[in-house]
Design a protein around this motif. Structure first.
Motif, PDB file in Angstrom:
ATOM      1  N   GLY A  52       0.839  -1.186   0.000  1.00 60.17           N
ATOM      2  CA  GLY A  52       0.000   0.000   0.000  1.00 60.17           C
ATOM      3  C   GLY A  52       0.878   1.242   0.000  1.00 60.17           C
ATOM      4  N   ARG A  55      -1.206   7.747   1.693  1.00 61.41           N
ATOM      5  CA  ARG A  55      -1.651   8.986   1.049  1.00 61.41           C
ATOM      6  C   ARG A  55      -1.903  10.098   2.061  1.00 61.41           C
ATOM      7  N   ASP A  73      -3.440   3.633   0.133  1.00 61.88           N
ATOM      8  CA  ASP A  73      -3.955   3.306  -1.197  1.00 61.88           C
ATOM      9  C   ASP A  73      -3.491   1.904  -1.582  1.00 61.88           C
ATOM     10  N   GLY A  78      -8.715  -0.405  -3.316  1.00 61.95           N
ATOM     11  CA  GLY A  78      -9.263   0.786  -2.674  1.00 61.95           C
ATOM     12  C   GLY A  78      -8.379   1.379  -1.594  1.00 61.95           C
ATOM     13  N   MET A  79      -8.915   2.442  -1.010  1.00 64.26           N
ATOM     14  CA  MET A  79      -8.254   3.142   0.092  1.00 64.26           C
ATOM     15  C   MET A  79      -8.700   2.505   1.403  1.00 64.26           C
ATOM     16  N   ALA A 141       0.659  -0.473  -6.063  1.00 68.37           N
ATOM     17  CA  ALA A 141      -0.258  -0.543  -4.927  1.00 68.37           C
ATOM     18  C   ALA A 141      -1.214  -1.706  -5.134  1.00 68.37           C
TER      19      ALA A 141
END
Length: 146
Positions: A52, A55, A73, A78-79, A141
């Motif tokens: 990841g 962010r 991220d 997804g986040m 990511a």
């Protein structure tokens, strides 16, 4: 801990990996592993560790122990949000854009007023400070750790 966390703790501790979160911080780096405690590859494959990219990072003042709130991220996955006790070695500003390794299939955990969705991984340095696990080179990511 929640039901099911125990197996994950045993699994990850066999590699002397610290689990870094407000959920728990455990290490069994010096634990002797008996052969009957080994797991098979099929069981290990249930743990999803992904790359990841952080962010957002901010202080988590409501947490009992010094922590940061992270927004990470995972590309096509997804986040995700995480709480991480990594304040001794990292400032929020230097975390932005940093690649980390996280367990992404643990049950979400509420910590104070925050839901932690993934578990960021790290190891202890010689002074018992958490050093984040990262990639040697850029990896997309969401990449699965094999």
């Amino acid at each position: 801990m929640h039901q099911g966390d125990t197996a994950d703790v045993h699994l990850l501790s066999r590699s002397a990996i610290w689990l870094v979160s407000n959920r728990f911080i455990l290490s069994f780096a010096f634990c002797h592993v008996n052969e009957d405690e080994y797991i098979d590859a099929g069981y290990f494959s249930k743990v999803r560790m992904r790359v990841g990219i952080i962010r957002e990072a901010s202080r988590f003042n409501e947490a009992r122990k010094p922590s940061y709130k992270l927004l990470i991220d995972f590309g096509p996955y997804g986040m995700k949000r995480s709480s991480a006790q990594i304040t001794e070695l990292y400032e929020t500003s230097e975390l932005i854009g940093k690649r980390v390794i996280a367990v992404t299939n643990l049950k979400p955990k509420q910590i104070a007023n925050f839901i932690s969705e993934v578990l960021v991984l790290g190891v202890l340095d010689g002074e018992n400070r958490v050093v984040l696990l990262t990639t040697e080179r850029d990896a997309p990511a969401g990449s699965l750790v094999h």
